[in-house]
Design a protein around this motif. Structure first.
Motif, PDB file in Angstrom:
ATOM      1  N   TRP A  98       0.824  -1.197   0.000  1.00 31.90           N
ATOM      2  CA  TRP A  98       0.000   0.000   0.000  1.00 31.90           C
ATOM      3  C   TRP A  98       0.861   1.251   0.000  1.00 31.90           C
ATOM      4  O   TRP A  98       0.432   2.308  -0.401  1.00 31.90           O
ATOM      5  N   PHE A 127      -0.363   5.755   0.693  1.00 33.18           N
ATOM      6  CA  PHE A 127      -1.143   5.440   1.891  1.00 33.18           C
ATOM      7  C   PHE A 127      -0.162   5.026   2.958  1.00 33.18           C
ATOM      8  O   PHE A 127       0.569   4.069   2.791  1.00 33.18           O
ATOM      9  N   THR A 136      -6.530   4.225   8.319  1.00 34.68           N
ATOM     10  CA  THR A 136      -5.177   3.763   7.966  1.00 34.68           C
ATOM     11  C   THR A 136      -4.689   2.619   8.853  1.00 34.68           C
ATOM     12  O   THR A 136      -3.618   2.065   8.613  1.00 34.68           O
ATOM     13  N   ARG A 163     -10.221  -0.874   8.756  1.00 32.22           N
ATOM     14  CA  ARG A 163      -9.036   0.002   8.868  1.00 32.22           C
ATOM     15  C   ARG A 163      -9.238   1.066   9.950  1.00 32.22           C
ATOM     16  O   ARG A 163      -8.727   2.172   9.856  1.00 32.22           O
ATOM     17  N   ASP A 222     -19.158  -0.356  -1.673  1.00 29.53           N
ATOM     18  CA  ASP A 222     -18.296   0.658  -2.270  1.00 29.53           C
ATOM     19  C   ASP A 222     -16.865   0.517  -1.757  1.00 29.53           C
ATOM     20  O   ASP A 222     -15.898   0.526  -2.533  1.00 29.53           O
ATOM     21  N   ASP A 223     -16.734   0.368  -0.448  1.00 26.88           N
ATOM     22  CA  ASP A 223     -15.389   0.300   0.123  1.00 26.88           C
ATOM     23  C   ASP A 223     -14.669  -0.979  -0.304  1.00 26.88           C
ATOM     24  O   ASP A 223     -13.516  -0.934  -0.740  1.00 26.88           O
ATOM     25  N   ARG A 263     -11.627   5.506  -8.255  1.00 23.91           N
ATOM     26  CA  ARG A 263     -12.844   6.113  -7.695  1.00 23.91           C
ATOM     27  C   ARG A 263     -14.076   5.482  -8.344  1.00 23.91           C
ATOM     28  O   ARG A 263     -14.027   5.086  -9.507  1.00 23.91           O
ATOM     29  N   THR A 264     -15.158   5.473  -7.598  1.00 24.25           N
ATOM     30  CA  THR A 264     -16.404   4.887  -8.093  1.00 24.25           C
ATOM     31  C   THR A 264     -17.053   5.798  -9.122  1.00 24.25           C
ATOM     32  O   THR A 264     -17.311   6.970  -8.829  1.00 24.25           O
ATOM     33  N   ALA A 265     -17.351   5.257 -10.308  1.00 25.36           N
ATOM     34  CA  ALA A 265     -18.126   6.010 -11.307  1.00 25.36           C
ATOM     35  C   ALA A 265     -19.616   5.697 -11.118  1.00 25.36           C
ATOM     36  O   ALA A 265     -20.444   6.583 -11.155  1.00 25.36           O
ATOM     37  N   TYR A 266     -19.930   4.407 -10.978  1.00 25.61           N
ATOM     38  CA  TYR A 266     -21.305   4.029 -10.607  1.00 25.61           C
ATOM     39  C   TYR A 266     -21.276   2.765  -9.771  1.00 25.61           C
ATOM     40  O   TYR A 266     -20.300   1.999  -9.793  1.00 25.61           O
ATOM     41  N   ARG A 311      -8.372   2.170 -17.919  1.00 22.32           N
ATOM     42  CA  ARG A 311      -8.557   2.677 -16.544  1.00 22.32           C
ATOM     43  C   ARG A 311      -9.873   2.215 -15.948  1.00 22.32           C
ATOM     44  O   ARG A 311     -10.148   2.485 -14.776  1.00 22.32           O
ATOM     45  N   LYS A 312     -10.730   1.579 -16.753  1.00 26.59           N
ATOM     46  CA  LYS A 312     -12.052   1.165 -16.261  1.00 26.59           C
ATOM     47  C   LYS A 312     -11.975  -0.243 -15.652  1.00 26.59           C
ATOM     48  O   LYS A 312     -11.556  -1.191 -16.315  1.00 26.59           O
ATOM     49  N   LEU A 350     -18.579   0.328 -11.496  1.00 30.45           N
ATOM     50  CA  LEU A 350     -17.457   0.730 -12.345  1.00 30.45           C
ATOM     51  C   LEU A 350     -16.555   1.641 -11.528  1.00 30.45           C
ATOM     52  O   LEU A 350     -17.010   2.645 -10.964  1.00 30.45           O
ATOM     53  N   ILE A 365     -12.927   3.849 -11.748  1.00 28.69           N
ATOM     54  CA  ILE A 365     -11.975   4.427 -12.707  1.00 28.69           C
ATOM     55  C   ILE A 365     -10.645   4.638 -12.000  1.00 28.69           C
ATOM     56  O   ILE A 365     -10.587   5.336 -10.973  1.00 28.69           O
ATOM     57  N   GLN A 370      -4.566  13.052  -9.999  1.00 29.83           N
ATOM     58  CA  GLN A 370      -6.001  13.340 -10.203  1.00 29.83           C
ATOM     59  C   GLN A 370      -6.729  13.356  -8.858  1.00 29.83           C
ATOM     60  O   GLN A 370      -6.454  12.526  -7.987  1.00 29.83           O
TER      61      GLN A 370
HETATM   62  C1  LIG Z   1      -3.798   3.115   4.503  1.00 25.38           C
HETATM   63  C2  LIG Z   1      -4.488   1.918   4.305  1.00 25.38           C
HETATM   64  C3  LIG Z   1      -4.403   1.369   3.007  1.00 25.38           C
HETATM   65  C4  LIG Z   1      -5.341   0.586   2.617  1.00 25.38           C
HETATM   66  C5  LIG Z   1      -6.005   0.302   1.592  1.00 25.38           C
HETATM   67  C6  LIG Z   1      -6.729   1.030   0.693  1.00 25.38           C
HETATM   68  C7  LIG Z   1      -7.777   0.199   0.160  1.00 25.38           C
HETATM   69  C8  LIG Z   1      -8.644   0.959  -0.677  1.00 25.38           C
HETATM   70  C9  LIG Z   1      -9.991   0.817  -0.244  1.00 25.38           C
HETATM   71  C10 LIG Z   1     -10.689   2.106  -0.259  1.00 25.38           C
HETATM   72  C11 LIG Z   1     -11.751   2.027  -1.209  1.00 25.38           C
HETATM   73  C12 LIG Z   1     -12.592   3.194  -1.104  1.00 25.38           C
HETATM   74  C13 LIG Z   1     -13.525   3.178  -2.231  1.00 25.38           C
HETATM   75  C14 LIG Z   1     -14.416   4.303  -2.165  1.00 25.38           C
HETATM   76  C15 LIG Z   1     -14.475   4.923  -3.497  1.00 25.38           C
HETATM   77  C16 LIG Z   1     -15.369   6.058  -3.527  1.00 25.38           C
HETATM   78  O1  LIG Z   1     -16.382   6.106  -2.897  1.00 25.38           O
HETATM   79  S1  LIG Z   1     -14.931   7.351  -4.529  1.00 25.38           S
HETATM   80  C17 LIG Z   1     -16.201   8.545  -4.216  1.00 25.38           C
HETATM   81  C18 LIG Z   1     -17.348   8.447  -5.158  1.00 25.38           C
HETATM   82  N1  LIG Z   1     -16.940   8.711  -6.497  1.00 25.38           N
HETATM   83  C19 LIG Z   1     -16.681   9.954  -6.923  1.00 25.38           C
HETATM   84  O2  LIG Z   1     -16.777  10.950  -6.212  1.00 25.38           O
HETATM   85  C20 LIG Z   1     -16.265  10.077  -8.354  1.00 25.38           C
HETATM   86  C21 LIG Z   1     -16.734  11.380  -9.000  1.00 25.38           C
HETATM   87  N2  LIG Z   1     -16.447  11.311 -10.414  1.00 25.38           N
HETATM   88  C22 LIG Z   1     -15.211  11.567 -10.855  1.00 25.38           C
HETATM   89  O3  LIG Z   1     -14.313  11.971 -10.113  1.00 25.38           O
HETATM   90  C23 LIG Z   1     -14.943  11.306 -12.309  1.00 25.38           C
HETATM   91  O4  LIG Z   1     -16.142  11.350 -13.025  1.00 25.38           O
HETATM   92  C24 LIG Z   1     -14.272   9.915 -12.531  1.00 25.38           C
HETATM   93  C25 LIG Z   1     -15.133   8.746 -12.015  1.00 25.38           C
HETATM   94  C26 LIG Z   1     -12.911   9.872 -11.804  1.00 25.38           C
HETATM   95  C27 LIG Z   1     -14.045   9.703 -14.014  1.00 25.38           C
HETATM   96  O5  LIG Z   1     -13.479  10.872 -14.549  1.00 25.38           O
HETATM   97  P1  LIG Z   1     -12.186  10.846 -15.506  1.00 25.38           P
HETATM   98  O6  LIG Z   1     -11.033  10.233 -14.760  1.00 25.38           O
HETATM   99  O7  LIG Z   1     -12.015  12.195 -16.057  1.00 25.38           O
HETATM  100  O8  LIG Z   1     -12.563   9.791 -16.586  1.00 25.38           O
HETATM  101  P2  LIG Z   1     -13.476   9.960 -17.894  1.00 25.38           P
HETATM  102  O9  LIG Z   1     -12.550  10.270 -19.029  1.00 25.38           O
HETATM  103  O10 LIG Z   1     -14.654  10.836 -17.659  1.00 25.38           O
HETATM  104  O11 LIG Z   1     -14.022   8.481 -18.024  1.00 25.38           O
HETATM  105  C28 LIG Z   1     -13.129   7.397 -18.259  1.00 25.38           C
HETATM  106  C29 LIG Z   1     -13.948   6.314 -18.917  1.00 25.38           C
HETATM  107  O12 LIG Z   1     -14.951   5.872 -17.971  1.00 25.38           O
HETATM  108  C30 LIG Z   1     -16.262   6.064 -18.508  1.00 25.38           C
HETATM  109  N3  LIG Z   1     -17.139   6.501 -17.427  1.00 25.38           N
HETATM  110  C31 LIG Z   1     -16.915   7.461 -16.516  1.00 25.38           C
HETATM  111  N4  LIG Z   1     -17.960   7.580 -15.696  1.00 25.38           N
HETATM  112  C32 LIG Z   1     -18.874   6.670 -16.100  1.00 25.38           C
HETATM  113  C33 LIG Z   1     -20.162   6.294 -15.631  1.00 25.38           C
HETATM  114  N5  LIG Z   1     -20.721   6.861 -14.566  1.00 25.38           N
HETATM  115  N6  LIG Z   1     -20.791   5.307 -16.288  1.00 25.38           N
HETATM  116  C34 LIG Z   1     -20.245   4.690 -17.353  1.00 25.38           C
HETATM  117  N7  LIG Z   1     -19.008   4.999 -17.831  1.00 25.38           N
HETATM  118  C35 LIG Z   1     -18.345   5.967 -17.201  1.00 25.38           C
HETATM  119  C36 LIG Z   1     -16.092   7.133 -19.570  1.00 25.38           C
HETATM  120  O13 LIG Z   1     -17.127   7.033 -20.533  1.00 25.38           O
HETATM  121  C37 LIG Z   1     -14.740   6.794 -20.133  1.00 25.38           C
HETATM  122  O14 LIG Z   1     -14.874   5.683 -20.973  1.00 25.38           O
HETATM  123  P3  LIG Z   1     -13.962   5.505 -22.311  1.00 25.38           P
HETATM  124  O15 LIG Z   1     -14.291   6.667 -23.188  1.00 25.38           O
HETATM  125  O16 LIG Z   1     -12.527   5.555 -21.822  1.00 25.38           O
HETATM  126  O17 LIG Z   1     -14.354   4.177 -22.851  1.00 25.38           O
END
Ligand SMILES: CCCCCCCCCCCCCCCC(=O)SCCNC(=O)CCNC(=O)[C@H](O)C(C)(C)COP(=O)(O)OP(=O)(O)OC[C@H]1O[C@@H](n2cnc3c(N)ncnc32)[C@H](O)[C@@H]1OP(=O)(O)O
Length: 219
Positions: free
Chosen positions: A10, A28, A91, A98, A143-144, A159-162, A189-190, A210, A212, A218
């Motif tokens: 990590w 991390f 963390t 965590r 989601d996590d 990050r989660t797209a959907y 990246r998908k 999905l 990304i 970023q």
């Molecule tokens: C220290 C300890 C260590 C430990 C260990 C860590 C472990 C680790 C675990 C943590 C795990 C947490 C997990 C939580 C994760 C969240 O909860 S994240 C929070 C919720 N999500 C968000 O807030 C995201 C908000 N949206 C965005 O930021 C942006 O829209 C995104 C998702 C980053 C995409 O934007 P982008 O990077 O500019 O990409 P973009 O060019 O728009 O799209 C890329 C491709 O995806 C497609 N796409 C994008 N969105 C969509 C969609 N909604 N539907 C369909 N296709 C889509 C595009 O069409 C495109 O396709 P292609 O043309 O390439 O074929």
């Protein structure tokens, strides 16, 4: 193994392209010491408090008393606030979820490129209605752990797209459940992720999401 697979790398070192400041952090800092040896107990006590608050009907006098006590606790914590990258909460890989107070407690049983298996237990304060879990809390764990499966699959932050959850049957509280998440396929990246939540053999919910993979720096 509790909050995340400890054998995974990590600690991705920061580079010029993927700096520590700005955007999503590349690094991390995995910790097992932040917050001290009893930090897990502290989190657990807060969860128990929330369980009680969810079901208690306090008198106005007791509510006054508890509010005063909580103000004291909050003032104590105010002296030690740090940014999100330096908190134990999120963390501490040795603790359930965590050590993240906002997540329903889960323990990772197995995790790697092929997916994640975890034991999750929804608490009384995760009540939706009629004795079972709120669907939103089920989605939070998907989601996590879906994000963890995506991260482990590509060795990078995503990050989660959907995220779509199908609620197939009721999800009980205070019962060890099994969640599985895995990357079904990747297109650049998908990362297309799937997941299931079972109570024994019974399917409570499944999901498709999905994620990304983020570009260096970023947000
Ligand atoms: C220290 C300890 C260590 C430990 C260990 C860590 C472990 C680790 C675990 C943590 C795990 C947490 C997990 C939580 C994760 C969240 O909860 S994240 C929070 C919720 N999500 C968000 O807030 C995201 C908000 N949206 C965005 O930021 C942006 O829209 C995104 C998702 C980053 C995409 O934007 P982008 O990077 O500019 O990409 P973009 O060019 O728009 O799209 C890329 C491709 O995806 C497609 N796409 C994008 N969105 C969509 C969609 N909604 N539907 C369909 N296709 C889509 C595009 O069409 C495109 O396709 P292609 O043309 O390439 O074929």
């Amino acid at each position: 193994m509790k909050g995340a697979p400890i054998d995974q790398k990590w600690n991705v070192p920061a580079t010029e392209e993927s700096p520590l400041e700005g955007g999503f952090r590349a690094e991390f800092e995995v910790t097992t010491e932040r917050g001290g040896p009893r930090y897990g107990e502290l989190i657990e006590e807060v969860r128990t408090f929330m369980d009680k608050v969810r079901y208690a009907s306090p008198t106005p006098e007791l509510a006054d008393e508890i509010i005063d006590d909580l103000k004291l606790f909050n003032a104590k914590l105010d002296t030690l606030l740090v940014d999100e990258w330096h908190t134990p909460s999120g963390t501490r890989v040795d603790l359930p979820s965590r050590g993240n107070i906002t997540l329903p407690p889960y323990e990772v049983i197995d995790g790697g490129e092929d997916g994640v298996t975890a034991s999750v237990e929804f608490r009384r304060f995760h009540l939706g209605g009629n004795g079972v879990a709120h669907g939103g809390h089920v989605a939070v764990v998907f989601d996590d752990l879906g994000g963890m499966a995506a991260t482990l699959h590509v060795h990078g932050i995503a990050r989660t797209a959907y995220l779509t959850v199908n609620y197939r049957s009721l999800t009980p509280l205070e019962t060890p459940l099994t969640m599985r998440t895995w990357a079904e396929r990747r297109e650049g990246r998908k990362i297309f992720v799937k997941g299931t939540l079972h109570d024994g053999d019974r399917l409570c919910a499944d999901m498709e999401a999905l994620f990304i993979q983020l570009r260096p720096g970023q947000a």
